[in-house]
Structures are given as C-alpha cells and as structure tokens.
Design an enzyme around this catalytic site. Sequence first.
Site, PDB file in Angstrom:
ATOM      1  CD  GLU A  16      34.904   3.106  49.569  1.00 43.57           C
ATOM      2  OE1 GLU A  16      35.076   3.398  48.372  1.00 43.57           O
ATOM      3  OE2 GLU A  16      35.239   3.867  50.520  1.00 43.57           O
ATOM      4  NE  ARG A  64      39.148   4.263  51.522  1.00 45.50           N
ATOM      5  CZ  ARG A  64      39.254   5.477  50.993  1.00 45.50           C
ATOM      6  NH1 ARG A  64      39.118   5.646  49.702  1.00 45.50           N
ATOM      7  NH2 ARG A  64      39.489   6.517  51.750  1.00 45.50           N
ATOM      8  CE  LYS A 121      34.692  13.394  36.128  1.00 41.38           C
ATOM      9  NZ  LYS A 121      34.117  12.389  37.062  1.00 41.38           N
TER      10      LYS A 121
END
Length: 640
Positions: free
Chosen positions: A380, A408, A293
């Site tokens: 979640e 969610r 990244k």
Amino acid sequence: MTTTPRSPAYPSSPLPSASPPSPAPSSSALSSASPARWPLLDRIEGPADLRALPHHGLGQLAAEIRDFLVTKVCATGGHLGVNLGVVELTLALHRVFDSPRDVLLFDTGHQTYVHKLLTGRQTGFDRLRRAGGLSGYPARTESAHDWIESSHASTALSYADGLAKALGLRGETGRRVVAVIGDGALTGGLAWEGLNNLAASAHAGPVIIVLNDNGRSYAPTVGGLARHLDRLRGHGPDAGVADPAPTAGTLFEHLGLTYLGPVDGHDTRAVEAALRHARSLNGPVLVHCVTAKGKGYAPAEADEADRMHGIGILDPVTGRPPAAARGKESWTSVFAAEITALAARHPDLVAVTAAMLRPVGLHRLAEAFPGRVFDCGIAEQHALCSAAGLAMAGLHPVVCLYATFLNRAFDQLLMDVALHRLPVTLVLDRAGVTGPDGASHHGMWDTALLSAVPGIRLAAPRDPATLRELLREAVEYADGPTALRFPKATAGPGIRALGAMDGIDVLRRSPHRPLDVLLVSAGVMATPCLEAAAALERDGHGVTVVDPRWTHPVPDALPGLVARHRLAVTVEDALADGGIGSALRTACAERHITTPVRALGLPLTFITHGERPELLARAGLDAQGITRTVTQSLTPRSTP
C-alpha cells in the site's frame, strides 16, 4: 557478504514414500452428517495427539480436514481456498515443532483454520466469524497456540525477529520461532524489512521461515519476486537455465539465509523432512513449500479467479451461493461499472491497487484498458507513492484499497500526495463495520485519519446513484486528493433527495412543524436516519434529514442549518471521534452557534467480529439507536 551454501532441494523421489493423496470430498460425503464422519479428526484434541498418529494415518486425516472445512466454511462463510491449500503443511508443522513452546506465527492469519483444528477448536467452527464464536484469524483470547492476532499481511517476519531476539536474550535457546508466510504477503515492504534483519541479526535465535508458495494472494502474485519463485519452482521462462556468476543461487541465499526447497507442500513426509533439517541447522533458514490454493475441492480448483479465497455461504456440493443471494448489486460492482465507464471518457484516468484487483472491482477496468491498471502487490505504501508519481506526470490515478489497509500508507498520503496537492482519488472499499472479519478488518479508522490530511476532500455515497455522481466529481477534481468510502454490503435502493442546498441533499423535512432536530447522515447511514425521522415524527417532533455528500471538510452551509434546529445529530459508520460530528461541532463553535451537536459513530475500541447489522445496532447506529439518542437529548420546551 558471504552467502550461505545452498542446501539440496527436497523433491519427493529421494524421500520416503508420501502419504496417500488427499481425495476431494465427495458429494455423498458432503451430504452426510454421521457422528463418525471425521473419526481421526475427532481424536485430535491437541498437537500431541497429532504427533502420536502414525504416518500411514495422515492421508486420511488430511482428507477428513478438507471435508470438515468445506462443510463448515460453506455453512458460515470464511476463507476456504487458502486453508485447503495448507492442510499437509500445517500437519507437518505441528508434528515437527512443539507449539506453544515453539512459536508458530502465521502471516495473514486467514490460513490458520487447520491450525485451529489441530489445537482443539473443532467445536467452534459452527459459529465461525459470528458474534461470540470463533475468530477467522488467530486470536490470543482463544488459545495459547495463537501468538499474534495477525490478519494484515507481511508482519510475521518482523514479529519473528523480535521474538527470536527476546528468547535469545532470555537464554531460552531450545525454543524455535517459525514464521509461515505466503508468496503474496512476501511482496509487502514490511516483509522485506523483517527478512533483511532476520538474515543478518547476530542477536536473534534461530528462525525458520516457511514460504507457502501457491503463486497467488487473491490473484496471481505479481512482480519480480513472483518471477524468481516461478524459476525456483521450475515453471518460469528461465527454468533450467543457470544464473551466470556471480549471481548464482537464490535471492534468499544472497541475503544470508539457508534455502531448502522447493518442497511439495502436499507431501507431509517431504515437508516434515525439510522442517527437521531446518531445525537442525540452528540459524536463519527458509523452507520453500509449493502448494495449491483450494487443493482437494473441485469447485475451488476450478475457480481460476481467486480459488475461493474468501466465500459467503455456499452449497458445498456445487460451490455456488444460494439462489436468493445471487444477482444482488454490491457497492463494489457499482463502482466497477462506473470506473470503467469513466475511463472511456477520461484518457488520463489510471487505477492502482495492492493485490486486490478483483475484490475492489478493478478487474473490469483491467479487461477494458489493460495498460491503465497497476497491481502493486501487497504494498500500500508503494501504491500511494507510485500514484503520486503518476499524478505528477499529468494522469489522474484512482487508488483502490480496503479502508482498513489505508492505515498502512498514511505517511505516503500525507507527505507524498497531499503535500504536493496532487489529484489522486482514493476509493476505500469495506469502509465502516465489515462484520465477520473482526477488529483488524473493520474500515472504521479511515475518516479520522483522512480528517488530519490538509486539503483532502472525503465523500460518502448513500446509494448507487450518488456513488456514480461523487466518483465523477472526484475524478474531475484537480486541486488535491479526494476519497470515497463505501461498505461491504448490498448497495440497496436509491434514495432521492427532495432538494439541494449548496451541495447538501435534503432527504426529509417535516412539514408544518417546529424544527426540533437535524439528522446529518453520512453515506449509508441515510436509511436508518430516515427510519428514525419517521419514528420521531410520530412522537410529534419536527425532523430534517440531510446528506452532505462530501463529509470533509464540513460544507459551509451545514452550520447554518444546525442553527435553525434545537438539536443536531450526526450519524456515521466510522469513529465518532475525528468524524463529521467532531468537525461540525468545531465549525459551529467558531460561528458561535449554540445548538448542541451530538456525534453518533463507532466507539474508540477494537470491535469484535459479528454480522454488520448487529454490530451497527450495538453502536446505536440503527433507527432505534438514533431515535433513542434524539429522544434523550431533546430538552423539554419551556412554556411561556
């Protein structure tokens, strides 16, 4: 189940020599604005142009793309680090597959900036994530190359399963479905549901899963999957130690996929070779690409916290925000300080998050009390259900999520937390209109969802002081779940109450005037309500402005206040349907109060991206919009 034989890995050495490494943009390059700055990129109007480019030009193209992204994203804000990490990977995808005939799906679509560049959208980056400009995620309205408007993680494998089945049923066997998913998104439960079906479906056409493994989402990826991938990369504590039979092989092979890798995701030739091999196998394949990244941009590579995952406007040379933007107190930073202070006084307080430790402000608490903060990965549902277990055992969990991701885990909140009347506190960051991230990231659904949960109490702080007060009250509440919501914004100055009545703060009351209008401000809407009140007073109207602090359920004293005015207007940066305005209308009707109640809030539609103040004004949630609503709603006084 018979496992698929493991295919050989694709290290760089036995493959043709890689393209030259992509250099980091230099300071001189970043300060240049020459029309010929990106000569190869300027020639790419679509994937066919990329496929026509000889291999020896790919290193230069990758360098130009990184320079372009740093320059443009630092000027507008957006997701920088993850896109710098997928340059070579995306080049290889578009060279091997024929988009849009072949379906390319990008899980958590913030990694599609390179894809957008390669599909003819270079000019749109000057207005990236601004109203009327390019979306920061895939957008079906922008291009035929964007199949899904994905930005909530862990969805692409289920999309791929359905698309592959449909193509198979339609007899379109020559088309490929390719799903690119990060290791962070692979921690989500939905990803495993999709993976489970892709590996075993007899009806789906061939699907190629490209695992973009950079070892992190915002922060380093957590859990058993992270350890498994670390071993496959050769970095884990068990690297080089063969798994004992009968568990030899990768987790993916045991599910029934062919595994190819690990592949150097910054070696375009290596990735291309792996993808062509995967395409030839005509079955479910996972290609494991290892990337970094922030690749090629020194400030991102040096940023160990999140490798510049999402940024505001920055100086592209230094990677730092402008001086004027530094030091401003955000809602998240206020919460971070207060939750840490509360934990010191409440040994039963623990915190849970879903791969958002730093973005929601829990990193300070984790540093102070490392054993009391739990990062569940992008999960979640698990976070809420695990919090229920923590609460059942006598702790008070504080679950910190972006408001948009509460959607969610609604079932777990309803049936696992609220049904048991468990003392779990939700802290919903990025509530209301978030701005540049657009429809999928606005935290505008939370109030309507929470209002359907029996026994829950919802608070909306108007300033830093009330956030601290309300968080303390929530943590001390033991008779069921509580929730706090606040926006992605600067916290702003304090707004003192003139007084309080049964828990409702009175912020303004016109002296010596008839009580024409009651403005009920939810949370941060206090500022535009006070500005509107001043304008209405100049027009001769008597105005009261109140902040209920706890907006759900409706405070008992609020209908009585409504009855003392000619008009009541509720103002909230959430859906108008299902918010405090709807609930207050119902409460007034039950008490036979005839004062009309107007509910100002966000419309029931998907709101596009743009700056937060602009989007709020468009919804009538600024001082001018509130004033206009009141003026139009007040009926003339009857003369005696």
